[in-house]
Design a protein around this motif. Structure first.
Motif, PDB file in Angstrom:
ATOM      1  N   THR A  17       0.953  -1.094  -0.139  1.00 17.87           N
ATOM      2  CA  THR A  17      -0.142   0.168  -0.051  1.00 17.87           C
ATOM      3  C   THR A  17       0.575   1.167  -0.145  1.00 17.87           C
ATOM      4  O   THR A  17       1.863   1.451   0.407  1.00 17.87           O
ATOM      5  CB  THR A  17      -0.646   0.004   1.060  1.00 17.87           C
ATOM      6  N   GLU A  18       0.340   2.226  -0.599  1.00 24.47           N
ATOM      7  CA  GLU A  18       0.666   3.260  -0.546  1.00 24.47           C
ATOM      8  C   GLU A  18      -0.050   4.431   0.235  1.00 24.47           C
ATOM      9  O   GLU A  18       0.485   5.095   0.274  1.00 24.47           O
ATOM     10  CB  GLU A  18       1.476   4.227  -2.038  1.00 24.47           C
ATOM     11  N   ASN A  19      -1.013   4.286   0.578  1.00 19.78           N
ATOM     12  CA  ASN A  19      -2.307   4.943   1.287  1.00 19.78           C
ATOM     13  C   ASN A  19      -1.710   5.210   2.563  1.00 19.78           C
ATOM     14  O   ASN A  19      -2.023   4.441   3.758  1.00 19.78           O
ATOM     15  CB  ASN A  19      -3.135   4.073   0.982  1.00 19.78           C
ATOM     16  N   PRO A  20      -1.237   6.483   2.946  1.00 18.44           N
ATOM     17  CA  PRO A  20      -0.841   6.579   4.172  1.00 18.44           C
ATOM     18  C   PRO A  20      -2.014   6.379   5.422  1.00 18.44           C
ATOM     19  O   PRO A  20      -1.665   6.342   6.214  1.00 18.44           O
ATOM     20  CB  PRO A  20      -0.116   8.054   4.489  1.00 18.44           C
ATOM     21  N   SER A  21      -3.284   6.527   4.678  1.00 15.53           N
ATOM     22  CA  SER A  21      -5.003   6.718   5.352  1.00 15.53           C
ATOM     23  C   SER A  21      -4.901   5.422   5.753  1.00 15.53           C
ATOM     24  O   SER A  21      -5.610   4.757   6.923  1.00 15.53           O
ATOM     25  CB  SER A  21      -5.574   7.266   5.624  1.00 15.53           C
ATOM     26  N   VAL A  22      -4.054   4.241   5.389  1.00 16.38           N
ATOM     27  CA  VAL A  22      -4.522   2.822   5.040  1.00 16.38           C
ATOM     28  C   VAL A  22      -3.650   2.523   7.148  1.00 16.38           C
ATOM     29  O   VAL A  22      -3.933   2.138   7.854  1.00 16.38           O
ATOM     30  CB  VAL A  22      -4.331   1.355   3.951  1.00 16.38           C
ATOM     31  N   ILE A  23      -2.106   3.402   6.365  1.00 14.33           N
ATOM     32  CA  ILE A  23      -0.715   2.897   7.336  1.00 14.33           C
ATOM     33  C   ILE A  23      -1.559   3.562   8.415  1.00 14.33           C
ATOM     34  O   ILE A  23      -1.406   3.113   9.876  1.00 14.33           O
ATOM     35  CB  ILE A  23       0.334   3.602   7.147  1.00 14.33           C
ATOM     36  N   ASN A  24      -2.107   4.785   8.809  1.00 11.21           N
ATOM     37  CA  ASN A  24      -2.906   5.343   9.979  1.00 11.21           C
ATOM     38  C   ASN A  24      -3.654   4.814  10.725  1.00 11.21           C
ATOM     39  O   ASN A  24      -4.115   4.845  12.218  1.00 11.21           O
ATOM     40  CB  ASN A  24      -3.038   6.542   9.709  1.00 11.21           C
ATOM     41  N   ALA A  25      -4.447   3.977  10.129  1.00 14.43           N
ATOM     42  CA  ALA A  25      -5.510   3.530  10.548  1.00 14.43           C
ATOM     43  C   ALA A  25      -4.904   2.168  10.930  1.00 14.43           C
ATOM     44  O   ALA A  25      -5.628   1.769  12.209  1.00 14.43           O
ATOM     45  CB  ALA A  25      -6.532   3.108   9.249  1.00 14.43           C
ATOM     46  N   ILE A  26      -4.588   1.387  10.374  1.00 13.24           N
ATOM     47  CA  ILE A  26      -3.729   0.145  11.164  1.00 13.24           C
ATOM     48  C   ILE A  26      -2.975   0.437  12.317  1.00 13.24           C
ATOM     49  O   ILE A  26      -3.489   0.000  13.178  1.00 13.24           O
ATOM     50  CB  ILE A  26      -2.867  -0.469  10.390  1.00 13.24           C
ATOM     51  N   LYS A  27      -2.027   1.957  12.281  1.00 14.90           N
ATOM     52  CA  LYS A  27      -1.713   2.167  13.459  1.00 14.90           C
ATOM     53  C   LYS A  27      -2.254   2.312  14.855  1.00 14.90           C
ATOM     54  O   LYS A  27      -2.732   2.002  16.109  1.00 14.90           O
ATOM     55  CB  LYS A  27      -0.497   3.639  13.582  1.00 14.90           C
ATOM     56  N   LYS A  28      -3.543   3.161  14.314  1.00 21.00           N
ATOM     57  CA  LYS A  28      -5.078   3.565  15.138  1.00 21.00           C
ATOM     58  C   LYS A  28      -4.706   2.564  15.936  1.00 21.00           C
ATOM     59  O   LYS A  28      -5.160   1.924  17.309  1.00 21.00           O
ATOM     60  CB  LYS A  28      -5.592   4.315  14.813  1.00 21.00           C
ATOM     61  N   ILE A  29      -5.343   1.026  15.426  1.00 20.87           N
ATOM     62  CA  ILE A  29      -5.827  -0.156  15.985  1.00 20.87           C
ATOM     63  C   ILE A  29      -5.170  -0.612  17.105  1.00 20.87           C
ATOM     64  O   ILE A  29      -5.665  -1.075  18.219  1.00 20.87           O
ATOM     65  CB  ILE A  29      -6.228  -1.227  14.875  1.00 20.87           C
ATOM     66  N   PHE A  30      -3.421  -0.667  17.016  1.00 19.84           N
ATOM     67  CA  PHE A  30      -2.801  -1.123  17.604  1.00 19.84           C
ATOM     68  C   PHE A  30      -2.569  -0.377  18.796  1.00 19.84           C
ATOM     69  O   PHE A  30      -2.097  -1.188  20.471  1.00 19.84           O
ATOM     70  CB  PHE A  30      -1.264  -1.354  16.697  1.00 19.84           C
ATOM     71  N   GLN A  31      -2.550   1.141  18.344  1.00 19.82           N
ATOM     72  CA  GLN A  31      -2.973   2.194  19.351  1.00 19.82           C
ATOM     73  C   GLN A  31      -3.740   1.943  20.730  1.00 19.82           C
ATOM     74  O   GLN A  31      -4.338   1.870  21.892  1.00 19.82           O
ATOM     75  CB  GLN A  31      -3.046   3.145  19.202  1.00 19.82           C
ATOM     76  N   LYS A  32      -5.516   1.688  20.070  1.00 17.86           N
ATOM     77  CA  LYS A  32      -6.433   1.488  20.947  1.00 17.86           C
ATOM     78  C   LYS A  32      -6.025  -0.099  21.945  1.00 17.86           C
ATOM     79  O   LYS A  32      -6.340  -0.113  22.815  1.00 17.86           O
ATOM     80  CB  LYS A  32      -7.164   0.922  20.493  1.00 17.86           C
ATOM     81  N   GLU A  33      -5.452  -1.351  21.034  1.00 20.07           N
ATOM     82  CA  GLU A  33      -5.637  -2.505  21.614  1.00 20.07           C
ATOM     83  C   GLU A  33      -4.684  -2.409  23.178  1.00 20.07           C
ATOM     84  O   GLU A  33      -4.433  -3.056  23.945  1.00 20.07           O
ATOM     85  CB  GLU A  33      -4.717  -2.893  20.554  1.00 20.07           C
ATOM     86  N   GLU A  34      -3.216  -1.337  22.443  1.00 18.67           N
ATOM     87  CA  GLU A  34      -2.421  -1.771  24.308  1.00 18.67           C
ATOM     88  C   GLU A  34      -2.642  -0.439  25.036  1.00 18.67           C
ATOM     89  O   GLU A  34      -2.658   0.199  25.766  1.00 18.67           O
ATOM     90  CB  GLU A  34      -1.049  -1.157  22.787  1.00 18.67           C
ATOM     91  N   LYS A  35      -4.260   0.185  24.777  1.00 17.78           N
ATOM     92  CA  LYS A  35      -4.324   1.276  25.665  1.00 17.78           C
ATOM     93  C   LYS A  35      -4.496   1.091  27.268  1.00 17.78           C
ATOM     94  O   LYS A  35      -4.567  -0.059  27.051  1.00 17.78           O
ATOM     95  CB  LYS A  35      -5.745   1.267  25.159  1.00 17.78           C
ATOM     96  N   ASP A  36      -4.000   1.675  28.001  1.00 17.87           N
ATOM     97  CA  ASP A  36      -4.035   1.195  29.417  1.00 17.87           C
ATOM     98  C   ASP A  36      -5.017   1.526  30.194  1.00 17.87           C
ATOM     99  O   ASP A  36      -5.910   3.092  30.320  1.00 17.87           O
ATOM    100  CB  ASP A  36      -2.331   2.066  30.256  1.00 17.87           C
ATOM    101  N   TRP A  37      -5.965   0.290  30.967  1.00 19.14           N
ATOM    102  CA  TRP A  37      -7.041   0.835  31.651  1.00 19.14           C
ATOM    103  C   TRP A  37      -6.854   1.827  32.750  1.00 19.14           C
ATOM    104  O   TRP A  37      -8.497   2.507  32.985  1.00 19.14           O
ATOM    105  CB  TRP A  37      -8.017  -0.582  31.022  1.00 19.14           C
TER     106      TRP A  37
END
Length: 73
Positions: A17-37
């Motif tokens: 992929t060359e689409n930055p929005s796809v890469i940013n969306a994937i990053k957000k998924i992993f950041q949410k997964e690592e969220k400190d509750w």
């Protein structure tokens, strides 16, 4: 489908992929997964958990099986 195969397919898609929005969306998924509750808890909930940990450290615990046994009969 095999999880390892799915991972490989996702890596291939990400690599191509060359689409930055796809890469940013994937990053957000992993950041949410690592969220400190912990930060989402109220002060009352934090105090309760801290007190519970102190009680466990002091051996002030009850065996669950011994507790539940009378109710299983």
């Amino acid at each position: 489908m095999d999880i390892q195969l799915e991972k490989l397919e996702l890596m291939k898609l990400l690599k191509e992929t060359e689409n930055p929005s796809v890469i940013n969306a994937i990053k957000k998924i992993f950041q949410k997964e690592e969220k400190d509750w912990w930060g989402d808890l109220t002060e009352e909930q934090k105090e309760f958990l801290e007190e519970s940990l102190k009680q466990a450290d002091n051996g002030e615990v009850h065996d669950f099986n011994a507790f539940i046994e009378p109710y299983l009969k």
